[in-house]
Write an enzyme that holds these catalytic residues in place. Structure first.
Site, PDB file in Angstrom:
ATOM      1  N   SER A 197      49.791  32.416   9.552  1.00  0.00           N
ATOM      2  CA  SER A 197      49.710  32.258  11.014  1.00  0.00           C
ATOM      3  C   SER A 197      50.909  32.989  11.617  1.00  0.00           C
ATOM      4  O   SER A 197      52.046  32.538  11.450  1.00  0.00           O
ATOM      5  CB  SER A 197      49.810  30.786  11.406  1.00  0.00           C
ATOM      6  OG  SER A 197      48.868  30.023  10.710  1.00  0.00           O
ATOM      7  N   LYS A 246      44.263  31.006  16.412  1.00  0.00           N
ATOM      8  CA  LYS A 246      45.105  30.059  15.660  1.00  0.00           C
ATOM      9  C   LYS A 246      46.202  29.472  16.574  1.00  0.00           C
ATOM     10  O   LYS A 246      46.525  28.285  16.472  1.00  0.00           O
ATOM     11  CB  LYS A 246      45.722  30.774  14.457  1.00  0.00           C
ATOM     12  CG  LYS A 246      46.745  29.975  13.687  1.00  0.00           C
ATOM     13  CD  LYS A 246      46.167  28.774  12.949  1.00  0.00           C
ATOM     14  CE  LYS A 246      47.285  27.952  12.318  1.00  0.00           C
ATOM     15  NZ  LYS A 246      46.828  26.816  11.548  1.00  0.00           N
ATOM     16  N   LYS A 306      57.403  27.463  14.986  1.00  0.00           N
ATOM     17  CA  LYS A 306      57.100  28.900  14.986  1.00  0.00           C
ATOM     18  C   LYS A 306      55.819  29.163  15.779  1.00  0.00           C
ATOM     19  O   LYS A 306      55.753  30.062  16.611  1.00  0.00           O
ATOM     20  CB  LYS A 306      56.968  29.357  13.530  1.00  0.00           C
ATOM     21  CG  LYS A 306      56.441  30.730  13.350  1.00  0.00           C
ATOM     22  CD  LYS A 306      55.384  30.955  12.302  1.00  0.00           C
ATOM     23  CE  LYS A 306      54.622  29.886  11.661  1.00  0.00           C
ATOM     24  NZ  LYS A 306      53.392  30.220  10.998  1.00  0.00           N
TER      25      LYS A 306
END
Ligand code: NAD
Length: 302
Positions: free
Chosen positions: A94, A169, A237
């Site tokens: 991701s 995502k 993140k």
């Protein structure tokens, strides 16, 4: 198929195992030693990502973040050094949608296709081969790799061109983070009000508030199991990608921003490697009460 798999951590290791079990030849690389269960199944441990790319037709990466993908693909002994035209690079990590478009165009210049194919479903989904896989890239390459995706996941969607898989995502991670926060607030509320949080979770499971997060992460919060799973530092993140995107798109994501602040506070308390369900702990710190603690024992509290 000859498949390369780079990045054999919490997610990559069980995903690679499914491909081996289905009879594919696997060439494996990680900056750490490759797990013996994979070589015992016939996986070939390689010395570099370049070696993997030289031997495999489809090369999958499953590493933590954008700089790790860049290093694995374009570093001194990276995938790009071993590629020849006609191969397909599939990044299942991701990472940033914008950088993904740049990586895809560099790989295309070498005569190869690129798919961004991040996943959702966590370690449980990786082990059960039930991941959701959201893909960006050309249709023809998607069709070639789909049989491999089907060995690792269930809901597999080609969303659009390169970058669109990663954008999907990020959207997923916004929903997951905000739902964890909502479940944490709800269970903490119930526990402090004196109800049994396990019974509350059970009562809510069939209704409109039901979700995978209530089921799995609600259980983690009640059983105090914050071993990852999915680390808070990785979710930070992902929310960072959402907030950077919001800045460049002039878009307000107020609750994504506040949930990121709660993750930041967890990290400040030493929680970078807690499972993301551990977000509940910072709410507990704020309120001076833990789920599982006996509410009757608390005085005051208005
Ligand atoms: P992890 O840290 O457990 O595994 C990553 C692996 O990559 C490690 O074994 C590491 O040694 C290796 N690595 C790092 N840099 C490398 C390089 N340059 N070359 C080769 N190997 C390298 O992380 P994870 O939990 O498996 O997550 C991987 C990706 O999947 C992340 O992008 C994460 O956001 C995503 N993801 C994780 C989950 C989850 O629940 N863990 C769920 C969905 C998506």
């Amino acid at each position: 198929m000859d498949v390369g798999f780079i990045g054999l951590g919490i997610m990559g290791r069980p995903m690679a195992a499914h491909l081996l079990d289905a009879g594919h030849r696997l060439f494996l690389y990680d900056i750490n030693p490759v797990a013996e269960d994979l070589t015992a199944k016939g996986g070939v441990a390689c010395q570099s990502a370049a070696e993997v790319a030289g031997k495999a037709d489809v090369i999958i990466t499953m590493v933590p973040d954008t700089p790790h993908v860049e290093a694995a693909l374009f570093g001194p002994n990276g995938v790009a050094k071993g590629l020849s035209s006609g191969k397909i690079v599939v990044d299942m990590s991701s990472i940033a949608p914008i950088e993904t478009k740049r990586f895809a165009s560099e790989i295309n210049k070498l005569g190869c296709d690129y798919l961004d194919a991040p996943v959702s479903g966590g370690e449980v989904g990786a082990k059960a081969a039930s991941l959701t896989i959201m893909v960006g890239g050309p249709e023809e390459a998607f069709a070639k790799v789909k049989p491999l995706f089907e060995l690792m996941g269930k809901n597999i969607t080609l969303v659009g061109g390169n970058g669109d898989g990663q954008t999907t995502k990020v959207a997923n991670q916004i929903i997951v983070a905000l739902t964890i926060e909502a479940v944490a607030e709800a269970l903490l509320f119930a526990a402090k009000a004196g109800a049994d949080p396990a019974k509350v979770r059970q009562a809510l499971m069939g209704g409109f508030a039901s979700s995978k997060i209530l089921e799995l992460h609600g259980e983690r919060m009640i059983k105090r199991n914050f071993e990852p799973g999915f680390r808070i530092e990785l979710h930070q993140k992902d929310l960072n990608l959402a907030l950077q995107g919001a800045r460049s798109l002039n878009l307000a994501l107020p609750n994504t921003a506040s949930t990121q602040q709660l993750f930041n506070a967890c990290v400040a308390q030493g929680g970078a490697r807690w499972d993301h369900s551990g977000l509940v702990r910072i709410l507990e710190t704020m309120t001076g009460f833990e789920i599982g603690q006996n509410a009757d024992a608390i005085s005051g509290g208005d």
